[in-house]
Scaffold this motif. Structure first.
Motif, PDB file in Angstrom:
ATOM      1  N   LEU A  61     -45.253 -20.801 -67.036  1.00 35.63           N
ATOM      2  CA  LEU A  61     -45.904 -21.440 -65.893  1.00 35.63           C
ATOM      3  C   LEU A  61     -45.723 -20.594 -64.629  1.00 35.63           C
ATOM      4  N   PRO A  62     -46.728 -20.581 -63.743  1.00 35.49           N
ATOM      5  CA  PRO A  62     -46.558 -19.916 -62.452  1.00 35.49           C
ATOM      6  C   PRO A  62     -45.610 -20.712 -61.553  1.00 35.49           C
ATOM      7  N   VAL A  63     -45.094 -20.056 -60.537  1.00 37.35           N
ATOM      8  CA  VAL A  63     -44.105 -20.669 -59.644  1.00 37.35           C
ATOM      9  C   VAL A  63     -44.551 -22.030 -59.107  1.00 37.35           C
ATOM     10  N   ASP A  94     -33.370 -27.069 -57.611  1.00 40.30           N
ATOM     11  CA  ASP A  94     -33.917 -25.978 -56.808  1.00 40.30           C
ATOM     12  C   ASP A  94     -34.126 -24.755 -57.672  1.00 40.30           C
ATOM     13  N   LEU A  95     -35.329 -24.203 -57.621  1.00 36.97           N
ATOM     14  CA  LEU A  95     -35.617 -22.953 -58.296  1.00 36.97           C
ATOM     15  C   LEU A  95     -34.927 -21.837 -57.529  1.00 36.97           C
ATOM     16  N   THR A 105     -43.539 -18.451 -50.440  1.00 34.77           N
ATOM     17  CA  THR A 105     -44.251 -19.691 -50.737  1.00 34.77           C
ATOM     18  C   THR A 105     -44.557 -19.745 -52.228  1.00 34.77           C
ATOM     19  N   PRO A 106     -44.541 -20.889 -52.855  1.00 34.47           N
ATOM     20  CA  PRO A 106     -44.291 -22.216 -52.302  1.00 34.47           C
ATOM     21  C   PRO A 106     -42.816 -22.475 -52.002  1.00 34.47           C
ATOM     22  N   VAL A 107     -41.919 -21.573 -52.472  1.00 33.44           N
ATOM     23  CA  VAL A 107     -40.499 -21.623 -52.127  1.00 33.44           C
ATOM     24  C   VAL A 107     -40.039 -20.200 -51.899  1.00 33.44           C
ATOM     25  N   GLU A 108     -38.941 -20.057 -51.187  1.00 32.00           N
ATOM     26  CA  GLU A 108     -38.389 -18.724 -50.973  1.00 32.00           C
ATOM     27  C   GLU A 108     -37.569 -18.315 -52.186  1.00 32.00           C
ATOM     28  N   LEU A 109     -37.927 -17.164 -52.747  1.00 29.53           N
ATOM     29  CA  LEU A 109     -37.219 -16.610 -53.899  1.00 29.53           C
ATOM     30  C   LEU A 109     -36.858 -15.158 -53.627  1.00 29.53           C
ATOM     31  N   PRO A 110     -35.655 -14.743 -53.998  1.00 32.01           N
ATOM     32  CA  PRO A 110     -34.542 -15.561 -54.446  1.00 32.01           C
ATOM     33  C   PRO A 110     -34.147 -16.586 -53.384  1.00 32.01           C
TER      34      PRO A 110
END
Length: 162
Positions: A61-63, A94-95, A105-110
């Motif tokens: 699945l994509p982020v 939390d991913l 986006t949609p979340v900050e990674l790492p």
């Protein structure tokens, strides 16, 4: 398939919510493996102690879809949206990492919490000690070894799957 790492935390009926959350993660993703479970004092507010751990899994699945699944699992376990940041939680997912992806986006990674919270870095380093975060030369084990360990945190007995 991408290798992902997810932090889990709870301080409301924590063992039940963590166990059920892991069962849901195992239905949503492949190859779920977990770190030890750690107990820690609440950070930023007075409340019951938290149980925390990190899970590794694999997904195609994509982020955005991974994040959506995590939110759906939280909601299914009574997570209230819009609650204060520092407040009791039934289940917090939390991913932390999605392969070697860096994004905002949609979340900050790492996820920035990796560098700030003992209850994220220790289980992550335990689960993947030889791992390296994108753009960082040191391994996760080395990051943990040199981390300013400022939070009270201790391993607890927890078995999953039952």
């Amino acid at each position: 398939m991408e290798r992902i790492f997810i932090s889990l935390g709870s301080n409301i009926d924590a063992e039940r919510h963590i166990r059920n959350g892991l069962n849901d993660l195992a239905r949503a993703f492949e190859g779920v493996r977990i770190s030890e479970v750690f107990e820690s004092e609440a950070v930023g507010f007075d409340g019951d102690n938290f149980l925390n751990l990190v899970a590794e899994a694999y997904t195609d699945l994509p982020v955005p879809e991974v994040v959506s699944k995590l939110k759906a699992i939280e909601t299914a376990h009574g997570r209230v949206r819009g609650a204060k940041k520092f407040a009791p939680r039934t289940l917090d997912l939390d991913l932390l990492l999605y392969g070697s992806l860096c994004c905002t986006t949609p979340v900050e990674l790492p996820r920035p919490e990796i560098f700030h919270n003992d209850f994220v870095l220790w289980p992550l380093a335990q689960l993947w000690p030889e791992g390296r975060l994108p753009g960082r030369p040191e391994t996760l084990a080395e990051l943990w070894q040199h981390h300013d360990k400022h939070q009270k945190l201790w391993p607890v007995s927890f078995h999953w799957p039952e």
